[in-house]
Design an enzyme around this catalytic site. Structure first.
Site, PDB file in Angstrom:
ATOM      1  N   HIS A   1      -3.747   5.988   3.406  1.00 31.83           N
ATOM      2  CA  HIS A   1      -4.425   4.780   2.917  1.00 31.83           C
ATOM      3  C   HIS A   1      -3.799   3.508   3.487  1.00 31.83           C
ATOM      4  O   HIS A   1      -4.501   2.608   3.954  1.00 31.83           O
ATOM      5  CB  HIS A   1      -4.362   4.802   1.386  1.00 31.83           C
ATOM      6  CG  HIS A   1      -5.256   3.834   0.695  1.00 31.83           C
ATOM      7  ND1 HIS A   1      -4.891   2.520   0.469  1.00 31.83           N
ATOM      8  CD2 HIS A   1      -6.488   3.972   0.166  1.00 31.83           C
ATOM      9  CE1 HIS A   1      -5.877   1.906  -0.182  1.00 31.83           C
ATOM     10  NE2 HIS A   1      -6.859   2.761  -0.370  1.00 31.83           N
TER      11      HIS A   1
ATOM     12  N   ASP B   1       0.850  -1.190   0.000  1.00 31.10           N
ATOM     13  CA  ASP B   1       0.000   0.000   0.000  1.00 31.10           C
ATOM     14  C   ASP B   1       0.887   1.242   0.000  1.00 31.10           C
ATOM     15  O   ASP B   1       1.976   1.216  -0.581  1.00 31.10           O
ATOM     16  CB  ASP B   1      -0.938  -0.049   1.219  1.00 31.10           C
ATOM     17  CG  ASP B   1      -2.273   0.613   0.953  1.00 31.10           C
ATOM     18  OD1 ASP B   1      -2.262   1.808   0.649  1.00 31.10           O
ATOM     19  OD2 ASP B   1      -3.323  -0.045   1.057  1.00 31.10           O
TER      20      ASP B   1
ATOM     21  N   SER C   1     -10.966  -1.398  -1.045  1.00 27.97           N
ATOM     22  CA  SER C   1      -9.669  -1.290  -0.362  1.00 27.97           C
ATOM     23  C   SER C   1      -9.820  -1.557   1.131  1.00 27.97           C
ATOM     24  O   SER C   1      -8.869  -1.967   1.779  1.00 27.97           O
ATOM     25  CB  SER C   1      -9.113   0.137  -0.500  1.00 27.97           C
ATOM     26  OG  SER C   1      -8.518   0.319  -1.732  1.00 27.97           O
TER      27      SER C   1
END
Ligand code: NAG
Ligand code: NAG
Ligand code: NAG
Ligand code: NAG
Ligand code: NAG
Ligand code: NAG
Ligand code: NAG
Ligand code: NAG
Ligand code: NAG
Length: 739
Positions: free
Chosen positions: A200, A145, A525
């Site tokens: 994220h 990520d 996600s």
């Protein structure tokens, strides 16, 4: 769904954009070499490196000593043999004639795609499966990520054992060290360190394996003890994306390193459209991971609700769609006619005065963008002191709020598009705001039409738990059918992916008094790391299970009904199609005790790949060795020992027979009976229809015959299931049929 809402859904998902880098001379190529030639060389790194370098143009070697090593950006060993390097087109063509060369293509550029979800999944502290699986202790989850924010309390190593002896990873922070929670952290992006500048990666890692943090909340909402799904599992961080950009060569390098380092589970919240599996390096990487016993959990994509929008479609990946939880952060629009419409927003504003309400679309009839509340459209309009009704789409919802506020508006009601229907994202707005469903939006608009002085206010009601429609499939969650291998049902499973609270590097409330900072995001996600966490729990309680066995356990025990015991609904609140739910919604405790599993060994994929009509050479890419498809008996994809059934009837085929082999992982002596709910228009027969087991790990094969009946409606999708039931267990396989 319109293009505008489609673009919005990309925000939380790392998605490979098919555009390549504009070429200014050199660009990054991914060069694939022959795995068999590589085997002839010794396996030592040095020899591989020397071989890789021999593909670079000779002239450069003599002209500029040492330039080789700087041109190779990544050397790959596990995903496939090859490398990524800056090359010109001429240099690539001179490479093509060398022995061992397979392919070279410019890399694709990738662009950007809890406190409550463990409880929602039935995981409760100090009891049941969470306790029995030791909260994932000893298992390593690799996360590809945007990196991680290691100071966050979610990554404290309290109660964490040291890394297992097999761990070979590295820690490349330049400002801090790893601990027993984050046992490895690398950046595969040249010149960067693994710190998460975006958020994220911090969010997804804490969802999979964040430690317990008390009093986690956002603006006081969703307050509770935050924890990942496997709170005592280790994390290995591979930074392959920064801000909105990820490059394919870095993603593959991350997979290559994770395989080498010894992770047990990989969580990959990114994807790309695939034409086939053999040219998709990420699918090759997942295959190599599976061969090493690593389960790969990947996001299904945020391109729903269109058909054929699912990504990560190969059968050796666990492909995860997104659904809602039973928690709402309610903000209610109250209109002058006393009607109330419940929406969501993560803020909690106190001032709740009744104010004039205006539809942005009526501010300037000749501006097609006016309904969407772009700043340019709002400039020069009179919205001072008003509640503004805006359509979602185009900009981020929070940017619309800023535009409304800048132009003097005091509150905003945001309306879902028709495609988004009832999927409501709770967001942090800069002014009092709520977001309503499409249907409620129409009612608010018709109220505005019905009166000369429309008024409204927003009532912030905070966190509400107990929506018994949950889980509902999220609008953006990508749907099947599978475009690469139509006989494999995708997505495989649903997990929580809407309004997920998890760790965030910075305070979005601008607080400086705490490191315990959280944010709410939505996307596949977010659902992908939930399943990575579940897989880690299963790996901890069943260390001998293969990735396929773990997948099977998750799929055959999934819930197909919601909390109200009705069939799971989609974003329109209609019964969800099998191509949106896959096997259903994950039920971790049941997955721990599935009774039977459909196991698949790495070698079983060879007849499957040959059956996709890939050439010997192409199948060889997966196993990095020689394959002769004429010598193995190819199988149609529907014949793979998968825990679900997907078949297509054509004008030539009116009947299909497939076999499956189940392995007993329940009681040694047990008896299972087949229960069939046939898809409408299809006759289903199972032979034998009882299975008698006398020992653990015993395998029994059965056959299912599907016959199209005269009542079948052509060109429709029909769904049903086959369930093996014993006294203790129920092993359900969904059946999807395209007639
Ligand atoms: C760590 O690396 C980053 C580059 O990723 C650099 O900007 C920063 O100055 C480095 N910090 C230290 C303490 O070396
Ligand atoms: C969150 O809950 C804890 C424990 O119930 C409580 O002490 C704390 O004040 C709450 N925080 C907020 C912001 O509501
Ligand atoms: C997807 O396919 C189903 C079944 O064929 C069809 O009913 C539905 O309308 C399609 N959905 C979209 C969004 O195209
Ligand atoms: C209305 O929109 C049109 C088209 O964008 C624009 O040319 C015009 O200036 C706008 N009118 C006002 C009053 O802002
Ligand atoms: C409201 O009135 C406008 C303009 O007359 C019309 O275009 C629109 O369809 C109406 N909306 C509803 C929901 O009735
Ligand atoms: C946080 O600070 C930024 C920058 O000063 C500002 O734009 C934003 O509105 C602040 N957010 C909150 C919730 O106060
Ligand atoms: C592979 O080729 C066979 C024989 O031509 C054909 O029947 C089959 O449909 C093909 N399979 C795929 C997945 O294209
Ligand atoms: C592949 O297998 C077939 C059937 O066994 C055999 O006839 C053929 O020679 C083999 N091809 C190669 C390249 O080994
Ligand atoms: C459906 O398709 C089959 C095979 O193509 C054909 O024989 C049959 O007549 C069709 N049925 C209808 C109702 O059109």
């Amino acid at each position: 769904m319109g293009l505008i809402s489609f673009l919005i859904t990309l925000i939380c998902m790392l998605l490979i954009n098919p555009l390549v880098n504009p070429a200014f001379g050199d660009e990054t190529y991914i060069v694939q070499l022959d795995g068999i030639d590589a085997q002839l060389l010794t396996q030592s790194d040095n020899h591989l490196e020397t071989w890789y370098h021999s593909f670079l143009p000779q002239t450069l070697a003599s002209e500029n000593e040492g330039r080789y090593s700087s041109r190779i950006i990544h050397s790959y060993r596990n995903v496939f043999k090859g490398f990524a390097a800056r090359l010109s087109a001429d240099e690539v063509s001179s490479m093509e004639t060398k022995d061992g060369f397979v392919s070279a293509r410019p890399e694709k550029m990738l662009s950007l795609h809890t406190t409550h979800s463990p409880n929602f999944l039935g995981l409760n502290q100090n009891m049941g499966f969470w306790k029995d699986s030791n909260y994932g202790k000893g298992v390593i989850i690799g996360v590809l990520d945007t990196g991680i924010s290691p100071e966050h309390p979610s990554f404290s190593d309290e109660q964490m054992p040291p890394p297992p002896a097999k761990w070979k990873g590295k820690c490349e922070f330049n400002h801090t060290t790893c601990n027993n929670k984050i046992i490895g952290a690398r950046s595969l992006i040249t010149g960067e360190n693994p710190y998460d500048d975006f958020g994220h990666g911090t969010h997804t890692a804490s969802t999979a394996a964040g430690n317990f943090v008390k009093g986690a909340n956002i603006f006081g909402n969703a307050n509770g003890t935050a924890a990942g799904i496997a709170p005592l599992a280790h994390l290995a961080i591979y930074k392959v994306c920064s801000l909105s950009s990820c490059s394919e060569s870095d993603v593959i390098a991350g997979m290559d390193a994770a395989i080498e380092d010894g992770v047990d589970v990989l969580s990959i919240s990114l994807g790309t459209f695939e034409d086939n599996f053999y040219q998709d390096f990420k699918a090759l990487g997942a295959f190599s991971a599976m061969e090493k016993g690593i389960l790969v959990s990947a996001s299904a994509g945020n391109i729903g609700p269109s058909n054929y929008s699912v990504l990560n479609q190969s059968p050796w990946i666990l492909t995860v769609g997104a659904s809602t939880t039973d928690r709402k952060i309610r903000a209610t629009a109250l209109l002058g006619n006393k009607q109330q419409y419940h929406g969501e927003s993560v803020h909690h504003y106190k001032a709740e005065t009744v104010l004039p309400l205006v539809y942005a679309g009526s501010l300037n009839e000749s501006d097609p963008f006016a309904p969407y509340c772009y700043q340019d459209s709002l400039n020069g309009t009179d919205i001072k002191g008003k509640v503004v009704l805006c359509e979602a789409g185009g900009l981020l919802a929070t940017e619309k709020g800023e535009a409304v506020k800048n132009s003097g508006g005091v509150a905003m009601i945001l309306l879902n598009s028709e495609g988004y229907a009832n999927t409501i994202q709770a967001q942090a707005h800069v002014l009092p705001a709520t977001r309503l469903s499409y249907a409620d939006g129409l009612k608010v608009k018709s109220y505005i039409n019905s009166t000369s002085k429309p008024v409204a206010t927003i009532l912030f009601q905070g966190t509400i738990i107990g929506d018994d429609l949950a889980p509902v499939v999220a609008a953006f969650s990508s749907r099947g059918p599978n475009s690469v291998s139509p006989g494999i049902l995708k997505p495989d499973i649903l997990g929580p992916g809407l309004n997920i609270l998890a760790a965030w590097p910075t305070s979005i409330e601008n607080r400086t008094d705490t490191k315990s900072t959280f944010n709410i995001l939505s996307g596949t996600s977010m659902s992908c790391p939930h399943l990575a966490g579940v897989a880690a729990l299963l790996k901890s309680s069943h260390p001998d299970w293969s990735p396929a066995a773990i997948k099977s356990a998750i799929m055959t025990t999934a819930d197909t009904v919601n909390l109200a015991h009705d069939p799971i609904l989609d974003e329109r609140f209609l019964p969800a199609d099998i191509f949106s739910t896959g096997a259903g919604h994950v039920n971790p405790s049941k997955a721990n005790d599935p009774g039977l599993v459909y196991d698949i060994q790495p070698k079983d994929y060879i007849p499957y790949l040959c059956g996709l009509n890939y050439t010997n050479r192409q199948v060889g890419f997966f196993v990095q060795g020689r394959v002769n498809c004429s010598a193995v008996s190819s199988i149609p994809d529907s014949q793979l020992n998968y825990p679900s059934f997907t078949l297509t009837f054509t004008s030539e085929s009116t009947s299909h027979t497939y076999s499956r082999t189940v392995t007993n992982v329940g009681q040694p002596i047990s008896s299972y009976r087949a229960e069939i709910v046939p898809p409408p228009g299809v006759d289903v027969r199972v032979e034998p229809n009882t299975l008698e087991f006398s020992e653990l790990n015993q395998k029994i094969q059965y056959e299912v015959t599907f016959r199209r009946s005269d009542s079948a409606k052509n060109n429709t999708v029909a769904q049903g299931f086959l369930k093996w039931t014993s006294v203790e267990h129920s092993v359900r396989s969904p059946i999807a049929v395209i007639l």
